[in-house]
Structures are given as structure tokens and as C-alpha cells.
Motif scaffolding. Structure first.
Motif, PDB file in Angstrom:
ATOM      1  N   GLY A   1       1.623  -0.618   5.460  1.00 31.65           N
ATOM      2  CA  GLY A   1       0.594  -0.344   7.193  1.00 31.65           C
ATOM      3  C   GLY A   1       2.085  -0.158   7.799  1.00 31.65           C
ATOM      4  O   GLY A   1       2.042  -0.268   8.984  1.00 31.65           O
TER       5      GLY A   1
ATOM      6  N   HIS B   1      -5.105  -2.565  14.486  1.00 32.64           N
ATOM      7  CA  HIS B   1      -5.764  -3.053  13.256  1.00 32.64           C
ATOM      8  C   HIS B   1      -5.325  -4.852  13.002  1.00 32.64           C
ATOM      9  O   HIS B   1      -4.405  -4.780  13.672  1.00 32.64           O
TER      10      HIS B   1
ATOM     11  N   ASP C   1       1.483  -1.426  -0.100  1.00 39.08           N
ATOM     12  CA  ASP C   1       0.110   0.253   0.281  1.00 39.08           C
ATOM     13  C   ASP C   1       1.103   1.077   0.158  1.00 39.08           C
ATOM     14  O   ASP C   1       1.962   1.386  -0.236  1.00 39.08           O
TER      15      ASP C   1
ATOM     16  N   TYR D   1      -8.642  -0.915   7.718  1.00 45.32           N
ATOM     17  CA  TYR D   1      -7.123  -1.436   7.111  1.00 45.32           C
ATOM     18  C   TYR D   1      -7.326  -2.675   8.177  1.00 45.32           C
ATOM     19  O   TYR D   1      -7.510  -3.002   9.328  1.00 45.32           O
ATOM     20  N   PRO D   2      -6.744  -3.666   7.620  1.00 47.54           N
ATOM     21  CA  PRO D   2      -6.248  -3.639   6.281  1.00 47.54           C
ATOM     22  C   PRO D   2      -7.462  -4.401   5.078  1.00 47.54           C
ATOM     23  O   PRO D   2      -7.026  -4.735   4.163  1.00 47.54           O
TER      24      PRO D   2
END
Length: 349
Positions: free
Chosen positions: A172, A202, A114, A230-231
């Protein structure tokens, strides 16, 4: 409590963070570790500088091509004309793209999941320093266990965090999976079974991916519901492991605004799962971003909630390594860490 730390993390100082299409400053900045270290120091905990261990421990977990990209990708990026001051992918190898990367831009899209994990000139040094913290703390815990101290515990102040890093992919804010590296180090030094309890807000998707087909490491994660957070693509309750790892991966997706009492009830259930596994050691992936004050807030855990969380986890009685994951800058960040450590240590006194 013994607190392992490093100043080397500061070499990684990301500038950008893209969320919902908006380009802003990354919340994963060196000041995070400074706040946490100050909180630990002011609480009177013993500070221990990490020892360098090189890439070997990370290579027990991570793919060689991926490690090469982390170490050398920046130099290849700098050979591009008009390159940006950070590596951020502009194309990803999606579900219809299957050829291996042959260009650094393609490598970025292949190895960075990402746009929250930009790579700069000091990223490799900072990530490796963070791994050194986890390995140093794991070794100290192993030394204690070998000496007969089954009640031993340490806190590894890792930054950048690690639990979103897969064996071959960053994501992340994470590059090297410190919790996974620590768990493997414990296994290599004699722990037959290790449990990883992830309390970051998360899902620990990288950790899940690394151990999904293994039965010697139990992964348990409490996190915001990935249907809306997220994720997004992992962390659902039906993901329970495969092959030798069938049943050794447990997810607890949490609804938005989960508060102290609801969270602690689920944590008790998670620890019953850990008890059934009978681990020789426990790695706690300690995210503080479930805080009501966190800038990426999803849950509403109070500072006292973190204290109680520490108490509950300590009460399980395992040799324990607390590995710092998320938790971003707010007025409560340092207090939340101090509360968790105090709660944990108070229940081991």
C-alpha cells in the motif's frame, strides 16, 4: 507548529500502480510532499530538516531479511535479463506456499504484499529518509517531555507513508512503518506506554501487525470498512490483539461516505479508549485521504472536518507526534493539512 521534513523522499518516485487490474500511474508521488510542505510553509509553521539516523531505528521494528531486500533487492533485480524498471511481484507466497524465497523474484513476492509498492533505484533512500523524519520528530518530542513540557507536539512530514508496512512486508505505498518506528523511539527514550491513533482512510494493517501481541503500544484505527475496501483482509472490529496485546488493538470500520459529524462522533469514542489506556505520548497516523476530494475517496470529510478533527485530537492533551500517512493529490490536499494543523494548534494555544 514545528514541521520536520526531508528532501530525500524524492529519491523514491514510483511509476506504476495496479488497481482492479488496471495499470496506471502511482498516486503516491513526490509532488504529494511538495504540496504538503508548501501548505505548512505558507501557514507560517517552523520547518526543521530531518537528521540522518541510519537503519538502526527501523531495525528496532523491521525484520533483518526484509531490510536487506529493501536496501539490496534492486541490485539483485538488475542482474536479471530483461528486467523491468521497477520491482513489482508477479507471484506471491500465498497460503499454500511455505518455502523461504531463494531468488529475487521470489523475494519480491514474499516481501511485497501487493502491486502498490513498486521498488525502484531510489526507493531505499527515499524510505530511509522518511524514517529519518519520524525519528527526528520523535527525538524532539522526547526532548520536550524530558524538559517538562507535557503539551508538546510536532508534525512529521513523512513520505513515502508507512502504516501498511509490516515488520517484514511492504504494501500500500509503504516500506518502513514511520508511525511504528516513532512509537518505538518514544518507548526507547522513556515513554512507558504509547498510543497510535490512525485516522488514515485505510486500515493501518502494518501497524496493527507489528504491535498485535504487545501491551505497551495501543493501536486504534478509524478506516473504511475492509469488507469492501483496501486492505480487505485486516481491520475488522473483532481484531483486538493477542497475548500481552489482548485488548490493545481497536478498529473502527467506517461505512462508505462517512461524513464529518459521524466521523467526529466515532473519533470521540476512540479518544475515550485512548484515555483509558493512559499513554505517556500519542502518535497520530495522519492520513488526509478520508477527504471528499481524494482520488482514492471512500469517506467524505470536508476541509472544515479536518480542522475539527485536529481540534478534537489536540483536546486530549497528550504530548503528540503527527506522522503523515496517506492523502493524495487533489485541489484540497494542502488546505486539508493546513486546516488540521490549525485546528490542532488552536486547541493547544
Amino acid at each position: 507548529m514545528r514541521v520536520v521534513y526531508t528532501e530525500g523522499h524524492a529519491a523514491h518516485a514510483p511509476k506504476r500502480f495496479i488497481m482492479r487490474g488496471e495499470i496506471g500511474q502511482s498516486p503516491e508521488k513526490p509532488e504529494r510532499a511538495e504540496i504538503l510542505l508548501t501548505a505548512a510553509r505558507e501557514a507560517g509553521h517552523e520547518l526543521i530538516a530531518a537528521k540522518p539516523h541510519g537503519v538502526g531505528p527501523a531495525a528496532r521494528i523491521h525484520d533483518g531479511g526484509y531490510l536487506d531486500f529493501l536496501e539490496n533487492g534492486w541490485a539483485r533485480w538488475c542482474e536479471l535479463p530483461n528486467h523491468a524498471d521497477e520491482i513489482i511481484p508477479n507471484v506471491h507466497s500465498g497460503r499454500n506456499m511455505h518455502q523461504p524465497p531463494q531468488h529475487v523474484v521470489a523475494e519480491a513476492g514474499h516481501y511485497q504484499a501487493d502491486t502498490a509498492c513498486p521498488i525502484g533505484p531510489g526507493t531505499w533512500e527515499g524510505a530511509l529518509a522518511s524514517s529519518d523524519v519520524a525519528v527526528t520528530a520523535a527525538d524532539l518530542l522526547c526532548d520536550d517531555i524530558e524538559a517538562g513540557d507535557r503539551g508538546a507536539y510536532l508534525y512529521a512530514l513523512c513520505r513515502p507513508p508507512g502504516h501498511h508496512a509490516y515488520a517484514d512486508q511492504a504494501g500500500g505505498f509503504c516500506f518502513l512503518n514511520n508511525s511504528a518506528i516513532a512509537a518505538q523511539r518514544l518507548r526507547d527514550r522513556g515513554a512507558a506506554k504509547v498510543a497510535i491513533l490512525d485516522v488514515d482512510v485505510h486500515h493501518g494493517n502494518g501497524t496493527q501487525g507489528i504491535f498485535y501481541t504487545r501491551g505497551d503500544v495501543l493501536t486504534v484505527s478509524l478506516h473504511g470498512d475492509p469488507a469492501v475496501y483496501y486492505p480487505f483482509f485486516t481491520g475488522f472490529a473483532h481484531e483486538t490483539g493477542e497475548g500481552a496485546g489482548a485488548g490493545a488493538n481497536i478498529n473502527y470500520p467506517l461505512p462508505k461516505d462517512t461524513s464529518d459529524e459521524a466521523y467526529l462522533a466515532i473519533l470521540e469514542d476512540a479518544l475515550e479508549t485512548v484515555a483509558t489506556f493512559k499513554p505517556d505520548a500519542l502518535v497520530v497516523a495522519l492520513g488526509l485521504d478520508a477527504s471528499e476530494a481524494d482520488p482514492l475517496a471512500f469517506c467524505k470529510i470536508t476541509t472544515d472536518g479536518f480542522r475539527r478533527m485536529g481540534q478534537v485530537i489536540a483536546g486530549a492533551g497528550y504530548p503528540s507526534l503527527l506522522v503523515q500517512e496517506g492523502g493524495y493529490i487533489s485541489d484540497q490536499l494542502g488546505a486539508n493539512l493546513a486546516a488540521f494543523l490549525a485546528g490542532f494548534e488552536g486547541n493547544r494555544a
